[in-house]
Design a protein around this motif. Structure first.
Motif, PDB file in Angstrom:
ATOM      1  N   ASN A 129     -17.093 -36.416 -14.685  1.00 16.17           N
ATOM      2  CA  ASN A 129     -16.578 -35.070 -14.445  1.00 16.17           C
ATOM      3  C   ASN A 129     -17.686 -34.147 -13.969  1.00 16.17           C
ATOM      4  O   ASN A 129     -18.857 -34.329 -14.311  1.00 16.17           O
ATOM      5  CB  ASN A 129     -15.880 -34.521 -15.690  1.00 16.17           C
ATOM      6  CG  ASN A 129     -16.836 -34.205 -16.814  1.00 16.17           C
ATOM      7  OD1 ASN A 129     -17.450 -33.138 -16.855  1.00 16.17           O
ATOM      8  ND2 ASN A 129     -16.961 -35.141 -17.759  1.00 16.17           N
ATOM      9  N   ILE A 130     -17.303 -33.176 -13.143  1.00 12.27           N
ATOM     10  CA  ILE A 130     -18.250 -32.225 -12.563  1.00 12.27           C
ATOM     11  C   ILE A 130     -17.659 -30.823 -12.645  1.00 12.27           C
ATOM     12  O   ILE A 130     -16.456 -30.642 -12.845  1.00 12.27           O
ATOM     13  CB  ILE A 130     -18.570 -32.568 -11.091  1.00 12.27           C
ATOM     14  CG1 ILE A 130     -17.296 -32.495 -10.248  1.00 12.27           C
ATOM     15  CG2 ILE A 130     -19.220 -33.927 -10.977  1.00 12.27           C
ATOM     16  CD1 ILE A 130     -17.528 -32.666  -8.772  1.00 12.27           C
ATOM     17  N   GLU A 131     -18.509 -29.843 -12.480  1.00 16.46           N
ATOM     18  CA  GLU A 131     -18.054 -28.460 -12.471  1.00 16.46           C
ATOM     19  C   GLU A 131     -17.349 -28.133 -11.157  1.00 16.46           C
ATOM     20  O   GLU A 131     -17.607 -28.752 -10.125  1.00 16.46           O
ATOM     21  CB  GLU A 131     -19.242 -27.515 -12.664  1.00 16.46           C
ATOM     22  CG  GLU A 131     -19.923 -27.638 -14.017  1.00 16.46           C
ATOM     23  CD  GLU A 131     -21.091 -26.685 -14.151  1.00 16.46           C
ATOM     24  OE1 GLU A 131     -21.356 -25.934 -13.191  1.00 16.46           O
ATOM     25  OE2 GLU A 131     -21.737 -26.695 -15.214  1.00 16.46           O
ATOM     26  N   PHE A 132     -16.447 -27.144 -11.208  1.00 16.88           N
ATOM     27  CA  PHE A 132     -15.801 -26.659  -9.999  1.00 16.88           C
ATOM     28  C   PHE A 132     -16.860 -26.316  -8.948  1.00 16.88           C
ATOM     29  O   PHE A 132     -17.895 -25.726  -9.262  1.00 16.88           O
ATOM     30  CB  PHE A 132     -14.988 -25.402 -10.291  1.00 16.88           C
ATOM     31  CG  PHE A 132     -13.594 -25.681 -10.799  1.00 16.88           C
ATOM     32  CD1 PHE A 132     -13.225 -26.940 -11.225  1.00 16.88           C
ATOM     33  CD2 PHE A 132     -12.648 -24.672 -10.855  1.00 16.88           C
ATOM     34  CE1 PHE A 132     -11.950 -27.188 -11.704  1.00 16.88           C
ATOM     35  CE2 PHE A 132     -11.376 -24.896 -11.327  1.00 16.88           C
ATOM     36  CZ  PHE A 132     -11.022 -26.159 -11.751  1.00 16.88           C
ATOM     37  N   GLY A 133     -16.592 -26.678  -7.707  1.00 18.32           N
ATOM     38  CA  GLY A 133     -17.443 -26.287  -6.605  1.00 18.32           C
ATOM     39  C   GLY A 133     -18.691 -27.111  -6.419  1.00 18.32           C
ATOM     40  O   GLY A 133     -19.455 -26.874  -5.477  1.00 18.32           O
ATOM     41  N   GLN A 134     -18.941 -28.103  -7.274  1.00 18.14           N
ATOM     42  CA  GLN A 134     -20.179 -28.867  -7.200  1.00 18.14           C
ATOM     43  C   GLN A 134     -20.080 -29.969  -6.159  1.00 18.14           C
ATOM     44  O   GLN A 134     -19.171 -30.802  -6.181  1.00 18.14           O
ATOM     45  CB  GLN A 134     -20.514 -29.459  -8.565  1.00 18.14           C
ATOM     46  CG  GLN A 134     -21.883 -30.137  -8.620  1.00 18.14           C
ATOM     47  CD  GLN A 134     -22.224 -30.621 -10.011  1.00 18.14           C
ATOM     48  OE1 GLN A 134     -21.454 -30.434 -10.950  1.00 18.14           O
ATOM     49  NE2 GLN A 134     -23.370 -31.257 -10.155  1.00 18.14           N
ATOM     50  N   GLY A 135     -21.026 -30.014  -5.238  1.00 18.78           N
ATOM     51  CA  GLY A 135     -21.097 -31.076  -4.251  1.00 18.78           C
ATOM     52  C   GLY A 135     -19.915 -31.099  -3.307  1.00 18.78           C
ATOM     53  O   GLY A 135     -19.047 -30.226  -3.312  1.00 18.78           O
ATOM     54  N   ILE A 136     -19.868 -32.130  -2.480  1.00 21.78           N
ATOM     55  CA  ILE A 136     -18.793 -32.243  -1.506  1.00 21.78           C
ATOM     56  C   ILE A 136     -17.451 -32.529  -2.185  1.00 21.78           C
ATOM     57  O   ILE A 136     -16.393 -32.198  -1.660  1.00 21.78           O
ATOM     58  CB  ILE A 136     -19.122 -33.326  -0.455  1.00 21.78           C
ATOM     59  CG1 ILE A 136     -18.146 -33.212   0.735  1.00 21.78           C
ATOM     60  CG2 ILE A 136     -19.096 -34.714  -1.074  1.00 21.78           C
ATOM     61  CD1 ILE A 136     -18.521 -34.088   1.914  1.00 21.78           C
ATOM     62  N   ILE A 137     -17.497 -33.110  -3.397  1.00 20.69           N
ATOM     63  CA  ILE A 137     -16.248 -33.325  -4.144  1.00 20.69           C
ATOM     64  C   ILE A 137     -15.634 -31.988  -4.516  1.00 20.69           C
ATOM     65  O   ILE A 137     -14.425 -31.770  -4.377  1.00 20.69           O
ATOM     66  CB  ILE A 137     -16.515 -34.182  -5.396  1.00 20.69           C
ATOM     67  CG1 ILE A 137     -16.983 -35.581  -4.992  1.00 20.69           C
ATOM     68  CG2 ILE A 137     -15.253 -34.290  -6.262  1.00 20.69           C
ATOM     69  CD1 ILE A 137     -17.562 -36.375  -6.134  1.00 20.69           C
ATOM     70  N   GLY A 138     -16.472 -31.073  -4.997  1.00 15.59           N
ATOM     71  CA  GLY A 138     -15.986 -29.741  -5.309  1.00 15.59           C
ATOM     72  C   GLY A 138     -15.437 -29.038  -4.084  1.00 15.59           C
ATOM     73  O   GLY A 138     -14.411 -28.341  -4.153  1.00 15.59           O
TER      74      GLY A 138
END
Length: 405
Positions: A70-79
């Protein structure tokens, strides 16, 4: 050659499957068919959780597995992809600054090309479907894009209808990590490849179920995890420490202190009572529980002085579980623990395993052919032909008492 599946038929199968399967199973099976059709190596489904402001990888199929990430909103190209209403395609990752060294900066995956398709429902982007490393052709055709778009849209719709929710927190300590693990056996002049490159992380205090047909390599993988067999190739880490080439002394200590075993055939010593079977194991461990307490935990205090021949199969298996618990192990390995039991007794054994996880005692890795049992797992690994075909995160595991097979 990847199997060809008509995309209308694929989507129809998804809708039909949803009538009879757990949502995660249906989406995982359909996504696996999809990546085979598109001739890509890996597929990942990401879902947004507006409460935690994080994006979760809930389904991962193919060569690379990042379920539970899981990642934070907006992080990296996934975000970025989970906010965009349009697909994002990167045909040559090496020339894109968002992928330093050809890797995704969030997941660390090695990527050559990638396509993100937003999952849109109710004028909101709820996540995205990511397909990685296309091998069959240079570009996605219009029909390919239409298929992925339809899949992403239908997935978003059924997720909303069925109430699929991501877990509020999926960060867990990694107890054991396997990378590129292979296992070969010699058969005369031939070499048989049992495991063909397995990547797997085992987390603290989770129930991990490994599914697969006979001969797919799941029992061999279990043996390697438990130190009963060694890989031909690959890296193994325990608590971040390299354990790829342990000495015999290190292996003995690992099996004695860190691994508990629950076998299909119970493997109790016939000339010892239930309590003596447990005490025998406790006496050789570094930090055991009290043997009577372990027997009480499985509800067999009144059978302490009974020999195995005086107990039913279910009772013997419960003693086997107590014998595993008494070691205070880092991981308990369960190899088809209900296969020799009737439904009612098998369900009782699964309830005991469920309580081990609920009480946070340790991690349990279970091999089974019974797909229904997978519904109670935190994560489900599906093996095919010596490789991991998919890893599915089960955000809302069923209770063992509710399983039916």
């Amino acid at each position: 050659m990847a199997p060809k599946v008509d995309y209308v038929h694929l989507l129809w199968n998804l809708m039909q499957t949803l009538e009879n399967q757990q949502l995660e199973n249906a989406l995982s099976d359909a996504f696996e068919d999809l990546i085979n059709l598109l001739e890509v190596r890996t597929g990942i489904m990401w879902l947004k959780n507006n409460e935690s402001k994080r994006i979760y990888s809930v389904i991962s199929v193919g060569d690379e597995n990042v379920s539970g990430f899981n990642i934070e909103f907006g992080q990296g190209i996934i975000g970025e992809a989970c906010e965009s209403f349009s697909p994002i395609e990167v045909k040559d990752v090496a020339s894109d600054k968002r992928f330093p060294g050809g890797k995704d900066e969030v997941t660390g995956l090695n990527i050559k090309n990638v396509l993100f398709m937003p999952m849109i429902f109710g004028n909101q982007v709820v996540g995205c479907a990511e397909v990685i490393n296309r091998v069959g052709k240079d570009d996605f055709l219009n029909n390919d894009l239409s298929l992925l778009h339809a899949f992403a849209g239908l997935s978003a719709m059924v997720i909303d209808e069925r109430g699929f929710k991501t877990a509020s927190e999926t960060k867990k300590k990694t107890v054991m990590s396997l990378r590129g693990v292979k296992k070969d056996y010699k058969a005369g002049q031939e070499t048989i490849n049992i495991l063909k490159g397995v990547d797997l992380d085992i987390y603290e205090k989770e129930l991990l179920v490994i599914l697969g047909e006979s001969g797919c390599g799941k029992s061999t993988l279990l043996n390697i995890i438990g130190g009963m067999d060694s890989p031909t190739e690959g890296d193994i880490k325990i608590d971040g420490r390299d354990f790829s080439h342990p000495t015999e002394k290190e292996l003995i200590k690992f099996r004695r202190d860190d691994i508990g075993f629950i076998f299909q055939a119970y493997n109790l010593m016939p000339n010892l009572t239930a309590l003596e079977n447990i005490k025998f194991i406790a006496e050789i461990c570094n930090n055991p529980r009290d043997s009577k307490e372990a027997l009480d935990m499985v509800g067999l205090s009144d059978r302490a002085n009974n020999y195995p021949s005086m107990m039913s199969g279910g009772q013997q298996q419960r003693v086997s579980i107590a014998r595993a618990i008494v070691k205070n192990p880092r991981i308990i390995l369960a190899d088809e623990p209900t296969a020799a039991l009737d439904f009612t007794t098998g369900q009782e054994v699964l309830q005991l395993i469920e309580s081990i996880i609920k009480d946070g005692l340790t991690t349990v890795v279970m091999v089974t052919h019974n797909v229904e049992i997978a519904k109670m797992a935190n994560r489900v690994v599906h093996m095919k032909n010596g490789k991991i075909a998919s890893i599915r995160l089960n955000s809302w595991p069923m209770h063992a008492a509710d399983l039916v097979w």
